[in-house]
Write a protein that holds these residues in place. Structure first.
Motif, short mmCIF file in Angstrom:
data_model
loop_
_atom_site.label_atom_id
_atom_site.label_comp_id
_atom_site.label_asym_id
_atom_site.label_seq_id
_atom_site.Cartn_x
_atom_site.Cartn_y
_atom_site.Cartn_z
N ALA A 1 9.49 -49.78 -9.49
CA ALA A 1 8.97 -48.43 -9.68
C ALA A 1 9.29 -47.54 -8.47
O ALA A 1 9.56 -46.34 -8.62
N THR A 2 9.27 -48.13 -7.28
CA THR A 2 9.60 -47.39 -6.07
C THR A 2 11.08 -47.00 -6.07
O THR A 2 11.45 -45.91 -5.61
N GLU A 3 11.94 -47.88 -6.59
CA GLU A 3 13.35 -47.53 -6.74
C GLU A 3 13.52 -46.38 -7.72
O GLU A 3 14.34 -45.46 -7.51
N VAL A 4 12.77 -46.42 -8.81
CA VAL A 4 12.80 -45.31 -9.78
C VAL A 4 12.40 -44.01 -9.11
O VAL A 4 13.03 -42.96 -9.31
N MET A 5 11.34 -44.07 -8.30
CA MET A 5 10.90 -42.87 -7.59
C MET A 5 11.97 -42.38 -6.63
O MET A 5 12.23 -41.16 -6.54
#
Length: 252
Positions: free
Chosen positions: A175-179
């Protein structure tokens, strides 16, 4: 920070290094290219979490600013108005430096998405907004509300990438990569729509995942972008590979 703690962080982010090293290398790069700190207007697009106020000193180095572009988890919620206001503030013969990226916590025990904060005796979510959005990811998609616009926007981003996040070994890391990808895309879009407002010589972009740590330790970064844009010619130069090689040779 102890070496074992850094190695714990590198289980999740193999290229991670101390934030203060990135700070020093950015200043060194600026001075090598003829810029003193007072020639550079800085901005950051990082999360408004209070832990970042304590662990993110990258602009506390004599640089002008910072201008705060970011809201929850670093997304540049100030939008076009914020970017263009910031662009008007730079020195006529100087440069703009924008640091951007989401953040994530990793405890000394190796728990990702958590951190031990000052004055607490238990781990808490980091980034709390991202963790909360993960819990809402399975809800029926809704337009962002006025009462919680920023968090609702993050939920929407995660819902668009639901399968990717859920399939990951560590959903909060994915999810942090998506962000990060969403922040980088929006930063570049805002720059593209603001080119007539930039006044100085260069725009310097530094993108990382900022890694928060337990109270009393040194924050880290996993660097993902480093480029300069000549505001007078439009030439874009990517420095990430060379910059990473330099850091690797100095900080093993």
């Amino acid at each position: 920070m102890s070496q074992p703690y850094l190695q714990t962080i590198r289980r999740y982010y193999p290229t991670a290094f101390y934030e203060e090293e990135l700070e020093n290398e950015i200043l060194r790069y600026l001075q090598q290219n003829g810029y003193e700190p007072e020639d550079v207007m800085s901005a950051n697009s990082v999360c408004s979490d209070d832990i970042n106020a304590m662990q993110f000193p990258i602009t506390d180095t004599g640089l002008l600013g910072p201008f705060y572009l970011g809201g929850l988890d670093g997304f540049p919620f100030t939008g076009l108005t914020g970017m263009q206001a910031f662009a008007h503030h730079m020195p006529e013969e100087g440069a703009l430096l924008i640091y951007f990226g989401p953040h994530i916590g990793i405890t000394e025990k190796g728990v990702i998405g958590k951190v031990l904060r000052a004055g607490q005796d238990h781990d808490s979510d980091c980034c709390g907004a991202a963790q909360a959005a993960l819990k809402k990811m399975g809800e029926i998609p809704q337009p962002p509300s006025l009462l919680d616009y920023q968090e609702d926007t993050i939920v929407s981003l995660f819902q668009l990438n639901k399968k990717r996040i859920e399939a990951a070994e560590y959903p909060i890391r994915e999810a942090t990569e998506v962000m990060y990808e969403a922040i980088a895309e929006r930063i570049h879009l805002l720059i593209d729509h603001s080119r007539d407002t930039f006044r100085g010589k260069h725009l310097i972009l530094v993108g990382s995942i900022f890694i928060n740590v337990d109270e009393g330790s040194n924050a880290c970064v996993a660097q993902k972008a480093f480029q300069t844009i000549n505001l007078r010619t439009g030439k874009v130069v990517n420095h990430l590979e060379k910059f990473a090689e330099h850091l690797a040779s100095r900080f093993k």
